[in-house]
Design a protein around this motif. Sequence first.
Motif, short mmCIF file in Angstrom:
data_model
loop_
_atom_site.label_atom_id
_atom_site.label_comp_id
_atom_site.label_asym_id
_atom_site.label_seq_id
_atom_site.Cartn_x
_atom_site.Cartn_y
_atom_site.Cartn_z
N PRO A 55 -10.38 -15.01 -10.84
CA PRO A 55 -11.77 -14.56 -10.97
C PRO A 55 -12.82 -15.61 -10.62
N GLY A 56 -12.42 -16.88 -10.49
CA GLY A 56 -13.38 -17.93 -10.19
C GLY A 56 -13.60 -18.17 -8.71
N LEU A 57 -12.99 -17.37 -7.85
CA LEU A 57 -13.13 -17.59 -6.41
C LEU A 57 -14.57 -17.38 -5.95
N ALA A 58 -15.00 -18.22 -5.03
CA ALA A 58 -16.33 -18.08 -4.43
C ALA A 58 -16.25 -17.59 -2.99
N TYR A 59 -15.13 -17.89 -2.31
CA TYR A 59 -14.98 -17.55 -0.90
C TYR A 59 -13.58 -17.00 -0.65
N VAL A 60 -13.50 -16.04 0.26
CA VAL A 60 -12.20 -15.48 0.62
C VAL A 60 -12.07 -15.48 2.14
N GLN A 61 -10.95 -16.03 2.61
CA GLN A 61 -10.63 -16.00 4.03
C GLN A 61 -9.80 -14.75 4.32
N LEU A 119 0.83 -1.20 0.00
CA LEU A 119 0.00 0.00 0.00
C LEU A 119 0.87 1.25 0.00
N ALA A 120 0.48 2.23 -0.80
CA ALA A 120 1.19 3.50 -0.84
C ALA A 120 0.46 4.52 0.03
N VAL A 121 1.18 5.55 0.45
CA VAL A 121 0.56 6.67 1.17
C VAL A 121 0.90 7.96 0.45
N PRO A 122 -0.05 8.95 0.41
CA PRO A 122 -1.43 8.80 0.88
C PRO A 122 -2.24 7.90 -0.04
N PRO A 123 -3.48 7.50 0.35
CA PRO A 123 -4.17 7.83 1.60
C PRO A 123 -3.59 7.07 2.79
N LYS A 124 -4.17 7.31 3.97
CA LYS A 124 -3.65 6.71 5.19
C LYS A 124 -3.85 5.20 5.20
N PHE A 125 -2.96 4.52 5.91
CA PHE A 125 -3.12 3.08 6.11
C PHE A 125 -4.32 2.80 6.99
N THR A 126 -5.13 1.83 6.60
CA THR A 126 -6.17 1.27 7.46
C THR A 126 -6.28 -0.21 7.14
N ALA A 127 -6.73 -0.99 8.12
CA ALA A 127 -6.93 -2.41 7.88
C ALA A 127 -7.98 -2.63 6.80
N ALA A 128 -9.01 -1.80 6.79
CA ALA A 128 -10.07 -1.92 5.78
C ALA A 128 -9.52 -1.71 4.38
N ARG A 129 -8.69 -0.70 4.22
CA ARG A 129 -8.08 -0.43 2.92
C ARG A 129 -7.22 -1.62 2.49
N ALA A 130 -6.48 -2.21 3.43
CA ALA A 130 -5.63 -3.35 3.10
C ALA A 130 -6.46 -4.55 2.68
N ARG A 131 -7.55 -4.82 3.40
CA ARG A 131 -8.38 -5.97 3.03
C ARG A 131 -9.02 -5.78 1.66
N ASN A 132 -9.47 -4.57 1.38
CA ASN A 132 -10.04 -4.30 0.06
C ASN A 132 -9.02 -4.52 -1.04
N ALA A 133 -7.79 -4.04 -0.82
CA ALA A 133 -6.74 -4.18 -1.83
C ALA A 133 -6.43 -5.65 -2.08
N GLY A 134 -6.37 -6.45 -1.01
CA GLY A 134 -6.11 -7.87 -1.18
C GLY A 134 -7.25 -8.58 -1.87
N PHE A 135 -8.47 -8.22 -1.51
CA PHE A 135 -9.66 -8.81 -2.12
C PHE A 135 -9.70 -8.52 -3.62
N GLU A 136 -9.43 -7.27 -3.98
CA GLU A 136 -9.45 -6.88 -5.39
C GLU A 136 -8.36 -7.61 -6.18
N ARG A 137 -7.17 -7.73 -5.60
CA ARG A 137 -6.09 -8.41 -6.30
C ARG A 137 -6.39 -9.90 -6.47
N LEU A 138 -6.97 -10.51 -5.45
CA LEU A 138 -7.34 -11.92 -5.56
C LEU A 138 -8.32 -12.15 -6.71
N LEU A 139 -9.34 -11.32 -6.79
CA LEU A 139 -10.34 -11.50 -7.83
C LEU A 139 -9.77 -11.19 -9.21
N GLN A 140 -8.79 -10.31 -9.26
CA GLN A 140 -8.13 -10.03 -10.52
C GLN A 140 -7.33 -11.23 -11.01
#
Length: 350
Positions: free
Chosen positions: A91-97, A67-88
């Motif tokens: 793309p066939g994932l149904a569940y994410v831990q 993650l780059a700054v800005p914007p500020k680091f948050t756990a929510a931002r990190a989870r979203n970034a990981g989720f988006e990269r996984l689906l990229q």
Amino acid sequence: MDRIVSPLPDSRDATIGVVMIGRNEGERLRRCIASTSAVAARVYVDSGSTDDSVAWARAQGVTVVELAVPPKFTAARARNAGFERLLQDFPGLAYVQMVDGDCELAPGWLDAARDALQADPTLALVFGRRRERFPERSLYNAFCDEEWNVPIGEAMSGGGDVMVRVDALSAIGGYDPAMIAGEDPDMSIRLRKAGWRLYRIDHAMTVHDAAILRFAQWWRRAERGGHAFGELADRHPGLDDPYWRRQCRSILVWGGIYPAVVVAMLLLAIVLGPIWLLPAFALALIWLAQVLRIGSRLRRTLPLRQAMLTGLFLMIGKVSEMIGLARFHVGRLTGRRSDLIEYHRGPAHE
């Protein structure tokens, strides 16, 4: 507590991905990554680590997002970034831990969580029992271990470690990256408002290493909790369960008004005479009675000493929560977002 070192028995199910997030986790991250070795779709999201976390994760064949700054680091931002990269990438994932980098997945958890979600299409997410790795090393670690022990069954919200249905999380737009605390219950509430259900299943999920060994660390953690309560109450004013406004009122009374009145009585005793010590003493007795009431309730599930100490620290923590609550409202009124409220943990232990 025994350390989990062997790969999980879960098969390389092409429907499951894992998002790990962290910052300077050291050995904790090594354990986390090792515990996910049975999963092909893995992403580690790093929030500005200055140790070797990024290089080590890449060396294990894990996809890394920095993650780059800005914007500020948050756990929510990190989870979203990981989720988006996984689906990229998958793309066939149904569940994410989702799993924090200071946690280690328990054997068999991924299979159990996936099976629960497959069996009930109304469930958006499931979670299990998170345990503290070293509850005996400090009172604060023991407090965390009990905090994670929520009832099995229908849940109002999940924590940082959950398996979530991809379609459900995508439909609500993921986590709110602006939240510095409370992003997990906020996401859970939005899932429930969208008609989804949440469930805690009867299965070991993760081992967590809080490494809270000093009072100052615990104090900062409580301050972050107060900030989260304030923001959740502000975002979801009509919510009946959890009723965050009631929690905020409790913080205001016991962490704000009550200490202020006691201090005022003591000042009056200095200025006008010791007679003013009597109401201060009466207030102290009421406070102690509240500690005993909480401890007696917890005595049903905890040893006597731990139950009473938990009651004591919950009441002391109201003051720190009040600081966090005030910090949120000051930021809300001034239009300035708060920075992360972090506590510096001790090193990971073998």
